[in-house]
Design an enzyme around this catalytic site. Structure first.
Site, short mmCIF file in Angstrom:
data_model
loop_
_atom_site.label_atom_id
_atom_site.label_comp_id
_atom_site.label_asym_id
_atom_site.label_seq_id
_atom_site.Cartn_x
_atom_site.Cartn_y
_atom_site.Cartn_z
N THR A 84 0.86 -1.19 0.00
CA THR A 84 0.00 0.00 0.00
C THR A 84 0.90 1.23 0.00
O THR A 84 1.98 1.21 0.58
CB THR A 84 -0.87 -0.02 1.28
OG1 THR A 84 -1.82 -1.08 1.15
CG2 THR A 84 -1.59 1.30 1.53
N GLY A 134 -10.94 -1.86 2.78
CA GLY A 134 -10.06 -1.76 3.95
C GLY A 134 -10.07 -0.36 4.53
O GLY A 134 -10.98 0.44 4.30
N ASP A 135 -9.04 -0.05 5.26
CA ASP A 135 -8.96 1.25 5.95
C ASP A 135 -8.49 2.38 5.05
O ASP A 135 -8.78 3.55 5.30
CB ASP A 135 -7.99 1.16 7.14
CG ASP A 135 -6.58 0.80 6.68
OD1 ASP A 135 -6.44 -0.09 5.83
OD2 ASP A 135 -5.61 1.44 7.16
N THR A 186 -0.88 1.78 7.10
CA THR A 186 -0.78 0.54 6.33
C THR A 186 -0.78 -0.63 7.29
O THR A 186 -0.18 -0.55 8.36
CB THR A 186 0.47 0.54 5.43
OG1 THR A 186 0.67 -0.77 4.91
CG2 THR A 186 1.73 0.96 6.18
N GLY A 187 -1.48 -1.69 6.91
CA GLY A 187 -1.58 -2.85 7.79
C GLY A 187 -2.93 -3.51 7.57
O GLY A 187 -3.61 -3.25 6.57
N THR A 188 -3.33 -4.35 8.50
CA THR A 188 -4.60 -5.07 8.36
C THR A 188 -5.76 -4.09 8.51
O THR A 188 -6.08 -3.64 9.60
CB THR A 188 -4.68 -6.18 9.43
OG1 THR A 188 -3.46 -6.91 9.42
CG2 THR A 188 -5.84 -7.10 9.15
N GLY A 189 -6.38 -3.78 7.37
CA GLY A 189 -7.32 -2.68 7.31
C GLY A 189 -8.52 -2.81 8.24
O GLY A 189 -9.01 -1.82 8.78
N1 ASP Z 1 -4.37 -1.38 4.84
C1 ASP Z 1 -4.53 -2.04 3.57
C2 ASP Z 1 -5.87 -2.69 3.51
O1 ASP Z 1 -6.26 -3.30 4.49
C3 ASP Z 1 -3.49 -3.08 3.29
C4 ASP Z 1 -2.06 -2.71 3.59
O2 ASP Z 1 -1.78 -1.61 4.01
O3 ASP Z 1 -1.19 -3.58 3.41
O4 ASP Z 1 -6.49 -2.65 2.49
#
Ligand code: ASP
Length: 353
Positions: free
Chosen positions: A214, A244-245, A265-268
């Protein structure tokens, strides 16, 4: 899991590349006293006017070839030069974050625009959002199929519609009505993402890949205005329609001149549940925490306690950059007010804070 805490070393690494720009300075930033970059974890990096990220995850040394390392650093550097160049020309932070994200969206290495990951139906559904810190004007799109640069569509929603957030078919149609060129899905295709989809098909849905990819950008301009932008393809093998977020204002993106500009960025799913981006801002505004402490609290305590990992880039109005992450690393880079560019790829280059 946190990466080991260690001093931020510009020169220790072959890794943290410092590239000088033209040498001229931003007018407003030039008035600030020159200070050396911070050297201790938790204190952030000083005198930053622009920063980008290319996703949280893990990139250990030796995991990519020298050619791939160069390609990543070149991509980040091009985005940083684009954003800083606009700021230096007196353009607003909003322009800088949009155009820098365009560069990363066009780069197939990152999970945004070309090179975005596939959903479970082997399609790309793209999410993006942008926010202006002066007045909290915002624009966002989700589930976009046919727009090459979703962040520019998000800005168009902000500027040419009475709305903040358009999704799916409506977002694609809004793009067409406003003269955004139609992009076929095959434009977004890359072999690497296809291989990741095939690999993920054997696993649980929505598994994040090693480095999410991302992208995001944050800026502080010569008028002391801030802006933030985030763009993504989401998670490999995500359900059709999953959002996602990244396009959710307050979760994945937030900008407010009273506090900061931030891109997550991460688990949205967990960043949405934790209202992560706004929570960092609220800790600054109401609890008067410095950006480093506020961002680390949300990333390393709140989001972790909710069961997920990730990271952020966050910039306050004085030019302090925080980049906490609970993943092993976060791909990022920044430009200081005098035009010095630093890119950080490997897990050991960015302190966990
Ligand atoms: N945050 C992003 C989502 O969940 C994914 C990511 O940042 O790797 O869509």
């Amino acid at each position: 899991m946190s990466s080991p805490k260690r001093p931020f070393l510009i020169c220790a690494g072959l890794a943290a590349l410092v590239v000088g720009l033209s040498g001229s300075q931003l007018p407003a930033a030039a008035a600030l006293p020159a200070r050396a970059p911070a050297t201790a974890p938790g204190s952030g990096v000083r005198d930053v006017v622009f920063a980008v990220h290319g996703g949280a995850g893990s990139l250990p040394r030796g995991s990519i070839t020298p050619e791939q390392e160069k390609a990543y650093r070149d991509g980040l550097t091009k985005a940083l030069r684009t954003g800083y160049g606009l700021l230096k020309d007196g353009k607003p932070a909003l322009d800088a974050v949009e155009k820098a994200v365009n560069v990363l969206e066009d780069d197939p290495l990152f999970n945004a625009g070309k090179g975005a990951v596939f959903n479970t139906d082997a399609e790309q559904e793209l999410d993006a959002s942008i926010m202006n810190g002066r007045d909290q004007r915002s624009g966002a799109v989700a589930g976009v199929h046919h727009t090459k640069n979703p962040i520019s569509l998000a800005r168009l929603v902000m500027e040419k519609s009475p709305h903040v957030f358009l999704a799916g078919k409506g977002a694609d149609e809004f793009a067409l009505r406003n003269g955004v060129p139609y992009t076929t899905q095959d434009y977004f295709w890359t072999q690497r993402r296809w291989d990741q989809l095939m690999a993920a098909k054997g696993q649980a849905k929505g598994n994040p890949s090693e480095v999410g990819g991302t992208v995001g950008a944050i800026a502080l301009d010569g008028s002391r205005d801030m802006a933030a932008a985030t763009s993504t393809g989401g998670l490999t093998n995500k359900e059709v329609g999953r959002v996602g977020d990244s396009p959710v204002i307050g979760a994945g993106t937030y900008a407010n001149n009273r506090t900061l500009a931030i891109s997550c960025t991460g688990t949205g799913e967990v960043f949405i549940r934790g209202v992560a981006a706004h929570d960092v801002s609220a800790l600054m505004e109401y609890a008067h925490l410095p950006v480093t402490k506020a961002a680390a609290t949300v990333v390393n305590q709140k989001i972790t306690a909710l069961g997920a990992t990730g990271g952020v880039i966050a910039l306050d109005g004085r030019g302090t950059l925080a980049t906490p992450h609970s993943t092993k690393g976060i791909i990022n880079g920044y430009v200081t007010k005098d035009g010095g560019i630093v890119t950080r790829l490997y897990d050991d280059e960015t302190p966990a804070e």
